[in-house]
Design a protein around this motif. Structure first.
Motif, PDB file in Angstrom:
ATOM      1  N   MET A   1     -19.520 -14.411 -37.805  1.00 42.68           N
ATOM      2  CA  MET A   1     -20.374 -13.591 -36.973  1.00 42.68           C
ATOM      3  C   MET A   1     -21.344 -14.504 -36.240  1.00 42.68           C
ATOM      4  O   MET A   1     -21.966 -15.370 -36.827  1.00 42.68           O
ATOM      5  N   THR A   2     -21.494 -14.282 -34.966  1.00 47.84           N
ATOM      6  CA  THR A   2     -22.448 -15.039 -34.186  1.00 47.84           C
ATOM      7  C   THR A   2     -23.651 -14.149 -33.897  1.00 47.84           C
ATOM      8  O   THR A   2     -23.504 -13.068 -33.335  1.00 47.84           O
ATOM      9  N   ILE A   3     -24.817 -14.607 -34.320  1.00 49.43           N
ATOM     10  CA  ILE A   3     -26.046 -13.866 -34.076  1.00 49.43           C
ATOM     11  C   ILE A   3     -26.775 -14.559 -32.942  1.00 49.43           C
ATOM     12  O   ILE A   3     -27.150 -15.723 -33.051  1.00 49.43           O
ATOM     13  N   ASP A   4     -26.929 -13.855 -31.845  1.00 48.72           N
ATOM     14  CA  ASP A   4     -27.587 -14.408 -30.667  1.00 48.72           C
ATOM     15  C   ASP A   4     -29.022 -13.891 -30.637  1.00 48.72           C
ATOM     16  O   ASP A   4     -29.344 -12.958 -29.917  1.00 48.72           O
ATOM     17  N   ARG A   5     -29.870 -14.515 -31.457  1.00 49.27           N
ATOM     18  CA  ARG A   5     -31.260 -14.079 -31.556  1.00 49.27           C
ATOM     19  C   ARG A   5     -32.040 -14.561 -30.335  1.00 49.27           C
ATOM     20  O   ARG A   5     -31.963 -15.718 -29.958  1.00 49.27           O
ATOM     21  N   VAL A   6     -32.792 -13.648 -29.758  1.00 44.50           N
ATOM     22  CA  VAL A   6     -33.568 -13.935 -28.561  1.00 44.50           C
ATOM     23  C   VAL A   6     -35.051 -13.902 -28.925  1.00 44.50           C
ATOM     24  O   VAL A   6     -35.522 -12.967 -29.568  1.00 44.50           O
ATOM     25  N   ASP A   7     -35.780 -14.933 -28.527  1.00 43.58           N
ATOM     26  CA  ASP A   7     -37.223 -14.946 -28.753  1.00 43.58           C
ATOM     27  C   ASP A   7     -37.884 -13.836 -27.949  1.00 43.58           C
ATOM     28  O   ASP A   7     -37.526 -13.606 -26.792  1.00 43.58           O
ATOM     29  N   PRO A   8     -38.877 -13.174 -28.535  1.00 47.81           N
ATOM     30  CA  PRO A   8     -39.615 -12.157 -27.778  1.00 47.81           C
ATOM     31  C   PRO A   8     -40.354 -12.805 -26.605  1.00 47.81           C
ATOM     32  O   PRO A   8     -40.723 -13.985 -26.666  1.00 47.81           O
ATOM     33  N   PRO A   9     -40.567 -12.044 -25.544  1.00 51.02           N
ATOM     34  CA  PRO A   9     -41.282 -12.609 -24.397  1.00 51.02           C
ATOM     35  C   PRO A   9     -42.720 -12.969 -24.778  1.00 51.02           C
ATOM     36  O   PRO A   9     -43.325 -12.304 -25.622  1.00 51.02           O
ATOM     37  N   THR A  10     -43.244 -14.010 -24.155  1.00 52.28           N
ATOM     38  CA  THR A  10     -44.614 -14.427 -24.454  1.00 52.28           C
ATOM     39  C   THR A  10     -45.643 -13.566 -23.741  1.00 52.28           C
ATOM     40  O   THR A  10     -46.806 -13.519 -24.153  1.00 52.28           O
ATOM     41  N   THR A  11     -45.246 -12.898 -22.683  1.00 52.00           N
ATOM     42  CA  THR A  11     -46.099 -11.912 -22.026  1.00 52.00           C
ATOM     43  C   THR A  11     -45.247 -10.706 -21.678  1.00 52.00           C
ATOM     44  O   THR A  11     -44.131 -10.857 -21.171  1.00 52.00           O
ATOM     45  N   SER A  12     -45.755  -9.529 -21.991  1.00 50.61           N
ATOM     46  CA  SER A  12     -45.025  -8.298 -21.694  1.00 50.61           C
ATOM     47  C   SER A  12     -45.929  -7.110 -21.975  1.00 50.61           C
ATOM     48  O   SER A  12     -47.010  -7.247 -22.544  1.00 50.61           O
ATOM     49  N   ASP A  13     -45.460  -5.944 -21.610  1.00 51.25           N
ATOM     50  CA  ASP A  13     -46.189  -4.734 -21.942  1.00 51.25           C
ATOM     51  C   ASP A  13     -45.958  -4.398 -23.421  1.00 51.25           C
ATOM     52  O   ASP A  13     -45.087  -4.980 -24.075  1.00 51.25           O
ATOM     53  N   GLU A  14     -46.741  -3.499 -23.930  1.00 52.97           N
ATOM     54  CA  GLU A  14     -46.707  -3.155 -25.355  1.00 52.97           C
ATOM     55  C   GLU A  14     -45.330  -2.678 -25.810  1.00 52.97           C
ATOM     56  O   GLU A  14     -44.818  -3.118 -26.843  1.00 52.97           O
ATOM     57  N   GLN A  15     -44.727  -1.794 -25.068  1.00 52.01           N
ATOM     58  CA  GLN A  15     -43.420  -1.246 -25.429  1.00 52.01           C
ATOM     59  C   GLN A  15     -42.366  -2.342 -25.512  1.00 52.01           C
ATOM     60  O   GLN A  15     -41.629  -2.440 -26.502  1.00 52.01           O
ATOM     61  N   THR A  16     -42.290  -3.177 -24.492  1.00 55.23           N
ATOM     62  CA  THR A  16     -41.316  -4.267 -24.473  1.00 55.23           C
ATOM     63  C   THR A  16     -41.549  -5.221 -25.639  1.00 55.23           C
ATOM     64  O   THR A  16     -40.606  -5.652 -26.297  1.00 55.23           O
ATOM     65  N   SER A  17     -42.798  -5.525 -25.899  1.00 53.45           N
ATOM     66  CA  SER A  17     -43.145  -6.444 -26.981  1.00 53.45           C
ATOM     67  C   SER A  17     -42.727  -5.891 -28.345  1.00 53.45           C
ATOM     68  O   SER A  17     -42.113  -6.603 -29.146  1.00 53.45           O
ATOM     69  N   LEU A  18     -43.039  -4.636 -28.618  1.00 54.95           N
ATOM     70  CA  LEU A  18     -42.684  -4.047 -29.919  1.00 54.95           C
ATOM     71  C   LEU A  18     -41.175  -4.028 -30.144  1.00 54.95           C
ATOM     72  O   LEU A  18     -40.690  -4.395 -31.219  1.00 54.95           O
ATOM     73  N   VAL A  19     -40.432  -3.619 -29.131  1.00 58.03           N
ATOM     74  CA  VAL A  19     -38.970  -3.556 -29.272  1.00 58.03           C
ATOM     75  C   VAL A  19     -38.384  -4.961 -29.393  1.00 58.03           C
ATOM     76  O   VAL A  19     -37.478  -5.199 -30.203  1.00 58.03           O
ATOM     77  N   ALA A  20     -38.915  -5.909 -28.645  1.00 59.93           N
ATOM     78  CA  ALA A  20     -38.412  -7.287 -28.713  1.00 59.93           C
ATOM     79  C   ALA A  20     -38.679  -7.902 -30.084  1.00 59.93           C
ATOM     80  O   ALA A  20     -37.816  -8.598 -30.634  1.00 59.93           O
ATOM     81  N   TRP A  21     -39.874  -7.674 -30.634  1.00 68.57           N
ATOM     82  CA  TRP A  21     -40.168  -8.202 -31.970  1.00 68.57           C
ATOM     83  C   TRP A  21     -39.315  -7.530 -33.038  1.00 68.57           C
ATOM     84  O   TRP A  21     -38.881  -8.188 -33.994  1.00 68.57           O
ATOM     85  N   LEU A  22     -39.045  -6.248 -32.885  1.00 66.24           N
ATOM     86  CA  LEU A  22     -38.159  -5.572 -33.833  1.00 66.24           C
ATOM     87  C   LEU A  22     -36.770  -6.205 -33.787  1.00 66.24           C
ATOM     88  O   LEU A  22     -36.197  -6.548 -34.828  1.00 66.24           O
ATOM     89  N   ASP A  23     -36.227  -6.388 -32.596  1.00 62.84           N
ATOM     90  CA  ASP A  23     -34.905  -7.013 -32.463  1.00 62.84           C
ATOM     91  C   ASP A  23     -34.895  -8.437 -33.022  1.00 62.84           C
ATOM     92  O   ASP A  23     -33.938  -8.850 -33.685  1.00 62.84           O
ATOM     93  N   PHE A  24     -35.940  -9.197 -32.744  1.00 69.88           N
ATOM     94  CA  PHE A  24     -36.037 -10.566 -33.243  1.00 69.88           C
ATOM     95  C   PHE A  24     -35.969 -10.589 -34.776  1.00 69.88           C
ATOM     96  O   PHE A  24     -35.235 -11.388 -35.370  1.00 69.88           O
ATOM     97  N   HIS A  25     -36.717  -9.717 -35.422  1.00 70.79           N
ATOM     98  CA  HIS A  25     -36.721  -9.709 -36.887  1.00 70.79           C
ATOM     99  C   HIS A  25     -35.431  -9.146 -37.471  1.00 70.79           C
ATOM    100  O   HIS A  25     -34.981  -9.600 -38.526  1.00 70.79           O
ATOM    101  N   ARG A  26     -34.826  -8.195 -36.803  1.00 70.10           N
ATOM    102  CA  ARG A  26     -33.502  -7.717 -37.242  1.00 70.10           C
ATOM    103  C   ARG A  26     -32.517  -8.883 -37.234  1.00 70.10           C
ATOM    104  O   ARG A  26     -31.766  -9.087 -38.187  1.00 70.10           O
TER     105      ARG A  26
END
Length: 175
Positions: free
Chosen positions: A1-26
Motif C-alpha cells: 500500500m502506498t500512502i501519499d501523505r500530504v502536509d497541511p497548508p501553512t496558511t489557509s482558512d479554518e475549514q481547510t486547515s481542520l480537514v487537512a490536519w484530519l487527513d494528515f493524521h489519518r
C-alpha cells in the motif's frame, strides 16, 4: 500500500486547515501500520495492551461514532453498530488481533469514506457551525468545528502511541 501523505497548508482558512490536519493524521496512522502482517499489527508494547491493529479499528469506530452517530444521529458503520458494547467496552481494541491487515485497512477506509461524505455535506450545508443531532453530557450540542478538532486531537494522541509501538516492532521511526 502506498500512502501519499500530504502536509497541511501553512496558511489557509479554518475549514481547510481542520480537514487537512484530519487527513494528515489519518495518513500518519496508516503509515505506522503500513507493511505489517497480522501478527505485527497485534503486537503490544508492554505494559500497554494497545496494538497498531487496535488503533486502526479504534479510530474507525471513533470517526463513525462522532460523525454518523453524534453529528447526524444515524447508525454507525458495521460492525460497530450491531456489536453489543455492554459485553466489552473495548471490543475494537481486543478484536483487532483476529482481523487481517486487509480487513483492518478496509474497515478504516470505509469509515474514512463515510466520514468524508458526512463532512463534505455538513460543510456545504451549515459549515463549521453545523450542530450535532445528539447532545453533549451537559445537554449542549457540538458544532462540526469542535468535532473535527476533537478528531485531530484523538488521532494526534494515538499517533504518538503508534510511533512507539511501530518502533518496538521493527525499529521504524519518523513520520
Amino acid at each position: 500500500m502506498t500512502i501519499d501523505r500530504v502536509d497541511p497548508p501553512t496558511t489557509s482558512d479554518e475549514q481547510t486547515s481542520l480537514v487537512a490536519w484530519l487527513d494528515f493524521h489519518r495518513d500518519t496512522l496508516l503509515l505506522k501500520a503500513d507493511g505489517l502482517d497480522q501478527q505485527q499489527l497485534a503486537q503490544r508494547l508492554e505494559p500497554s495492551a494497545l496494538t497498531l491493529g487496535g488503533l486502526l479499528k479504534h479510530m474507525a469506530l471513533v470517526e463513525s461514532s462522532w460523525l454518523s452517530r453524534r453529528l447526524l444521529g444515524r447508525p454507525m458503520i458495521e460492525p460497530f453498530e450491531s456489536f453489543d458494547w455492554s459485553t466489552d467496552r473495548d471490543w475494537e481494541f481486543h478484536s483487532a488481533a483476529d482481523d487481517t491487515p486487509e480487513e483492518l485497512k478496509a474497515l478504516f477506509a470505509a469509515s474514512r469514506a463515510a466520514s468524508d461524505e458526512i463532512i463534505r455535506a455538513a460543510l456545504a450545508d451549515g459549515g463549521l457551525d453545523t450542530r450535532s443531532a445528539l447532545p453533549s453530557r451537559d445537554g449542549g450540542h457540538f458544532d462540526l468545528r469542535w468535532i473535527l478538532t476533537h478528531l485531530v486531537e484523538e488521532y494526534a494522541r494515538h499517533n504518538g502511541h503508534a510511533d512507539l509501538i511501530r518502533e518496538s516492532i521493527d525499529g521504524a521511526t519518523g513520520e
